[in-house]
Write a protein that holds these residues in place. Sequence first.
Motif, PDB file in Angstrom:
ATOM      1  N   PHE A 150       0.832  -1.203   0.000  1.00  0.00           N
ATOM      2  CA  PHE A 150       0.000   0.000   0.000  1.00  0.00           C
ATOM      3  C   PHE A 150       0.866   1.253   0.000  1.00  0.00           C
ATOM      4  CE2 PHE A 150      -1.953   3.501   2.317  1.00  0.00           C
ATOM      5  CZ  PHE A 150      -3.094   3.707   1.574  1.00  0.00           C
ATOM      6  N   ASP A 151       1.923   1.242   0.806  1.00  0.00           N
ATOM      7  CA  ASP A 151       2.785   2.423   0.886  1.00  0.00           C
ATOM      8  C   ASP A 151       3.450   2.723  -0.441  1.00  0.00           C
ATOM      9  OD1 ASP A 151       2.088   2.755   3.494  1.00  0.00           O
ATOM     10  OD2 ASP A 151       3.861   1.769   4.311  1.00  0.00           O
ATOM     11  N   GLU A 152       3.836   1.686  -1.159  1.00  0.00           N
ATOM     12  CA  GLU A 152       4.419   1.889  -2.489  1.00  0.00           C
ATOM     13  C   GLU A 152       3.379   2.499  -3.424  1.00  0.00           C
ATOM     14  OE1 GLU A 152       5.964  -1.807  -3.829  1.00  0.00           O
ATOM     15  OE2 GLU A 152       7.534  -1.906  -2.293  1.00  0.00           O
ATOM     16  N   LEU A 153       2.140   1.983  -3.354  1.00  0.00           N
ATOM     17  CA  LEU A 153       1.065   2.511  -4.190  1.00  0.00           C
ATOM     18  C   LEU A 153       0.776   3.966  -3.828  1.00  0.00           C
ATOM     19  CD1 LEU A 153      -1.206   2.067  -6.269  1.00  0.00           C
ATOM     20  CD2 LEU A 153      -2.648   1.252  -4.382  1.00  0.00           C
ATOM     21  N   ALA A 154       0.718   4.264  -2.519  1.00  0.00           N
ATOM     22  CA  ALA A 154       0.445   5.630  -2.073  1.00  0.00           C
ATOM     23  C   ALA A 154       1.557   6.578  -2.504  1.00  0.00           C
ATOM     24  CB  ALA A 154       0.274   5.661  -0.557  1.00  0.00           C
ATOM     25  N   SER A 155       2.801   6.167  -2.302  1.00  0.00           N
ATOM     26  CA  SER A 155       3.945   7.012  -2.676  1.00  0.00           C
ATOM     27  C   SER A 155       3.936   7.293  -4.176  1.00  0.00           C
ATOM     28  CB  SER A 155       5.258   6.348  -2.272  1.00  0.00           C
ATOM     29  OG  SER A 155       5.370   6.254  -0.873  1.00  0.00           O
ATOM     30  N   LEU A 156       3.676   6.246  -4.973  1.00  0.00           N
ATOM     31  CA  LEU A 156       3.652   6.419  -6.430  1.00  0.00           C
ATOM     32  C   LEU A 156       2.510   7.336  -6.841  1.00  0.00           C
ATOM     33  CD1 LEU A 156       4.764   5.636  -9.201  1.00  0.00           C
ATOM     34  CD2 LEU A 156       3.242   3.634  -9.164  1.00  0.00           C
ATOM     35  N   THR A 157       1.333   7.138  -6.254  1.00  0.00           N
ATOM     36  CA  THR A 157       0.168   7.955  -6.600  1.00  0.00           C
ATOM     37  C   THR A 157       0.402   9.417  -6.224  1.00  0.00           C
ATOM     38  OG1 THR A 157      -1.275   6.051  -6.226  1.00  0.00           O
ATOM     39  CG2 THR A 157      -2.314   8.220  -6.281  1.00  0.00           C
ATOM     40  N   ILE A 158       0.902   9.652  -5.013  1.00  0.00           N
ATOM     41  CA  ILE A 158       1.147  11.020  -4.557  1.00  0.00           C
ATOM     42  C   ILE A 158       2.246  11.678  -5.386  1.00  0.00           C
ATOM     43  CG2 ILE A 158       1.973  12.405  -2.606  1.00  0.00           C
ATOM     44  CD1 ILE A 158       0.562  10.376  -0.765  1.00  0.00           C
ATOM     45  N   SER A 159       3.296  10.936  -5.717  1.00  0.00           N
ATOM     46  CA  SER A 159       4.387  11.475  -6.533  1.00  0.00           C
ATOM     47  C   SER A 159       3.875  11.895  -7.906  1.00  0.00           C
ATOM     48  CB  SER A 159       5.503  10.442  -6.671  1.00  0.00           C
ATOM     49  OG  SER A 159       6.534  10.934  -7.490  1.00  0.00           O
ATOM     50  N   LYS A 160       3.060  11.025  -8.526  1.00  0.00           N
ATOM     51  CA  LYS A 160       2.513  11.363  -9.846  1.00  0.00           C
ATOM     52  C   LYS A 160       1.581  12.566  -9.765  1.00  0.00           C
ATOM     53  CE  LYS A 160       2.743   6.834 -12.141  1.00  0.00           C
ATOM     54  NZ  LYS A 160       1.953   5.733 -12.747  1.00  0.00           N
ATOM     55  N   TYR A 161       0.940  12.723  -8.620  1.00  0.00           N
ATOM     56  CA  TYR A 161      -0.045  13.784  -8.456  1.00  0.00           C
ATOM     57  C   TYR A 161       0.590  15.131  -8.122  1.00  0.00           C
ATOM     58  CZ  TYR A 161      -4.511  15.917  -7.205  1.00  0.00           C
ATOM     59  OH  TYR A 161      -5.612  16.719  -7.171  1.00  0.00           O
ATOM     60  N   SER A 162       1.880  15.147  -7.796  1.00  0.00           N
ATOM     61  CA  SER A 162       2.497  16.365  -7.268  1.00  0.00           C
ATOM     62  C   SER A 162       2.430  17.529  -8.257  1.00  0.00           C
ATOM     63  CB  SER A 162       3.951  16.102  -6.859  1.00  0.00           C
ATOM     64  OG  SER A 162       4.721  15.661  -7.955  1.00  0.00           O
TER      65      SER A 162
ATOM     66  N   ALA B  22       3.642  22.476   6.025  1.00  0.00           N
ATOM     67  CA  ALA B  22       3.488  21.072   5.633  1.00  0.00           C
ATOM     68  C   ALA B  22       2.140  20.554   6.081  1.00  0.00           C
ATOM     69  CB  ALA B  22       4.611  20.219   6.241  1.00  0.00           C
ATOM     70  N   GLY B  23       1.702  19.515   5.426  1.00  0.00           N
ATOM     71  CA  GLY B  23       0.519  18.774   5.831  1.00  0.00           C
ATOM     72  C   GLY B  23       0.760  17.303   5.535  1.00  0.00           C
ATOM     73  N   ASN B  24       0.028  16.449   6.201  1.00  0.00           N
ATOM     74  CA  ASN B  24       0.234  15.010   6.067  1.00  0.00           C
ATOM     75  C   ASN B  24      -1.034  14.306   5.605  1.00  0.00           C
ATOM     76  OD1 ASN B  24       2.946  15.035   7.160  1.00  0.00           O
ATOM     77  ND2 ASN B  24       2.019  15.354   9.171  1.00  0.00           N
ATOM     78  N   ALA B  25      -0.871  13.394   4.668  1.00  0.00           N
ATOM     79  CA  ALA B  25      -1.920  12.437   4.332  1.00  0.00           C
ATOM     80  C   ALA B  25      -1.624  11.185   5.165  1.00  0.00           C
ATOM     81  CB  ALA B  25      -1.919  12.120   2.848  1.00  0.00           C
ATOM     82  N   VAL B  26      -2.484  10.900   6.123  1.00  0.00           N
ATOM     83  CA  VAL B  26      -2.225   9.831   7.092  1.00  0.00           C
ATOM     84  C   VAL B  26      -3.188   8.668   6.853  1.00  0.00           C
ATOM     85  CG1 VAL B  26      -2.028   9.258   9.536  1.00  0.00           C
ATOM     86  CG2 VAL B  26      -1.492  11.573   8.755  1.00  0.00           C
ATOM     87  N   PHE B  27      -2.638   7.470   6.792  1.00  0.00           N
ATOM     88  CA  PHE B  27      -3.432   6.265   6.539  1.00  0.00           C
ATOM     89  C   PHE B  27      -3.190   5.274   7.668  1.00  0.00           C
ATOM     90  CE2 PHE B  27      -2.063   8.169   2.560  1.00  0.00           C
ATOM     91  CZ  PHE B  27      -3.255   8.306   1.849  1.00  0.00           C
ATOM     92  N   SER B  28      -4.264   4.898   8.362  1.00  0.00           N
ATOM     93  CA  SER B  28      -4.128   3.874   9.398  1.00  0.00           C
ATOM     94  C   SER B  28      -4.174   2.497   8.758  1.00  0.00           C
ATOM     95  CB  SER B  28      -5.255   4.002  10.429  1.00  0.00           C
ATOM     96  OG  SER B  28      -6.493   3.613   9.858  1.00  0.00           O
TER      97      SER B  28
ATOM     98  N   LYS C 148      -6.557   9.121  -3.088  1.00  0.00           N
ATOM     99  CA  LYS C 148      -6.943  10.355  -3.770  1.00  0.00           C
ATOM    100  C   LYS C 148      -7.840  11.220  -2.886  1.00  0.00           C
ATOM    101  CE  LYS C 148      -6.395   8.875  -8.567  1.00  0.00           C
ATOM    102  NZ  LYS C 148      -7.065   8.632  -9.875  1.00  0.00           N
ATOM    103  N   GLY C 149      -8.710  10.574  -2.108  1.00  0.00           N
ATOM    104  CA  GLY C 149      -9.564  11.335  -1.215  1.00  0.00           C
ATOM    105  C   GLY C 149      -8.762  12.101  -0.179  1.00  0.00           C
ATOM    106  N   LYS C 150      -7.754  11.438   0.390  1.00  0.00           N
ATOM    107  CA  LYS C 150      -6.900  12.102   1.385  1.00  0.00           C
ATOM    108  C   LYS C 150      -6.088  13.224   0.742  1.00  0.00           C
ATOM    109  CE  LYS C 150      -7.229   9.035   5.029  1.00  0.00           C
ATOM    110  NZ  LYS C 150      -7.187   9.214   6.481  1.00  0.00           N
ATOM    111  N   ILE C 151      -5.596  12.976  -0.466  1.00  0.00           N
ATOM    112  CA  ILE C 151      -4.795  13.992  -1.159  1.00  0.00           C
ATOM    113  C   ILE C 151      -5.653  15.228  -1.450  1.00  0.00           C
ATOM    114  CG2 ILE C 151      -3.509  14.564  -3.244  1.00  0.00           C
ATOM    115  CD1 ILE C 151      -2.698  11.635  -3.435  1.00  0.00           C
ATOM    116  N   LYS C 152      -6.868  15.016  -1.942  1.00  0.00           N
ATOM    117  CA  LYS C 152      -7.726  16.148  -2.277  1.00  0.00           C
ATOM    118  C   LYS C 152      -8.050  16.975  -1.042  1.00  0.00           C
ATOM    119  CE  LYS C 152      -9.292  17.100  -5.676  1.00  0.00           C
ATOM    120  NZ  LYS C 152      -8.773  18.038  -6.724  1.00  0.00           N
TER     121      LYS C 152
ATOM    122  N   ILE D 251       3.453  16.311   2.609  1.00  0.00           N
ATOM    123  CA  ILE D 251       3.613  17.236   1.477  1.00  0.00           C
ATOM    124  C   ILE D 251       3.972  18.579   2.081  1.00  0.00           C
ATOM    125  CG2 ILE D 251       2.468  18.425  -0.428  1.00  0.00           C
ATOM    126  CD1 ILE D 251       0.706  15.987  -0.802  1.00  0.00           C
ATOM    127  N   ASP D 252       5.123  19.139   1.670  1.00  0.00           N
ATOM    128  CA  ASP D 252       5.541  20.383   2.312  1.00  0.00           C
ATOM    129  C   ASP D 252       6.043  21.407   1.320  1.00  0.00           C
ATOM    130  OD1 ASP D 252       8.073  19.487   1.663  1.00  0.00           O
ATOM    131  OD2 ASP D 252       8.897  19.710   3.673  1.00  0.00           O
TER     132      ASP D 252
END
Length: 324
Positions: A8-20, A92-98, A116-120, A305-306
């Motif tokens: 999941f972390d790899e997926l999140a990192s990749l998604t957030i990186s592409k979204y930057s 900075a702000g954080n997208a946090v996933f439990s 994507k919901g957390k990022i938005k 994200i900072d």
Amino acid sequence: MASPNSSFDELASLTISKYSKTLRDNVSNHIPLYAFMKDENAIVEEDGGIYLLENMDYGDNATFTWFNGYQEISIEPSPFATTANFDWKECAGNAVFSAREVAQNSGESKQIDLIKGKIKNLERTIINNLGAALHYAGTENSGLSFGGLQYIVADDPTTGTVGGINRATVGNEFWRNAVVSAATDSITYSATTIQDTMELAWIRVQRGMDVPKLFVFGNTYWRFFAGSVNANSRYIRESDSDTAKTSFPYYLFKTAKVFNDPNARAASGYGLNTDYLKLKMHKDRNITPDKPRYPPNQRATVHPIDAMGNLVCGNASLQVVIKA
């Protein structure tokens, strides 16, 4: 600490990186002042330094003189420049996933929706805070946030230290912005007077080819200006949507773009020369995602994200505030 869920972390990192990049574009598309400064190439990336430094050419060369024949001409060095230094400001702000959320959203499509919901949500928060900060007075959030327009283009430019230079000091008059004041200039702002007011502001900061590039108004003064445009549309036209770079509509006053920014104080306006007013951001921290963190006492993943930068000015005398 090890990742609670490496896939999941790899997926999140990749998604957030592409979204930057989309995130930065969305910031531009939702903050009027940011957008128009970007349009004027006034958003600049820097690669570091203790301070953000702005060199200023503020004085005339004192050796210039009219003379006759063998009359002496001074060869004494003439101080003409100094440097303003502005602090880096960080946010900075954080997208946090439990781990629980990740488990409840098992399956890649659901996990992407969660990410994507957390990022938005974080994106909206960043936009709201950066948009406000561009208009700050430099004291908000215990002085940790941007020194915005109220700091650099102050209502009272004869006081305060800006960029390390005390504006109250005799000899530092060059570092004071211009002011148009309803009280001092005996103006009652309205749709019938706002363009004359802008003309006065223009005159006070024009230096040859140096003129305002932008006029930004808060809601109240913008309504005055918009009302004046309806009566004088042959002089001021709305932007051509085929050529406008920003997503915001604007009008023209002479050669300057005029627009509304709801983040500004309602009863305020600014004439800005963006040749000397920049938003400088660190090249590695320009609304940029960082690597994930794993709190030692929680089953969660934190994706920061900072941003790091500040509004800077190289010539305050070419900026003007329109105030009550």
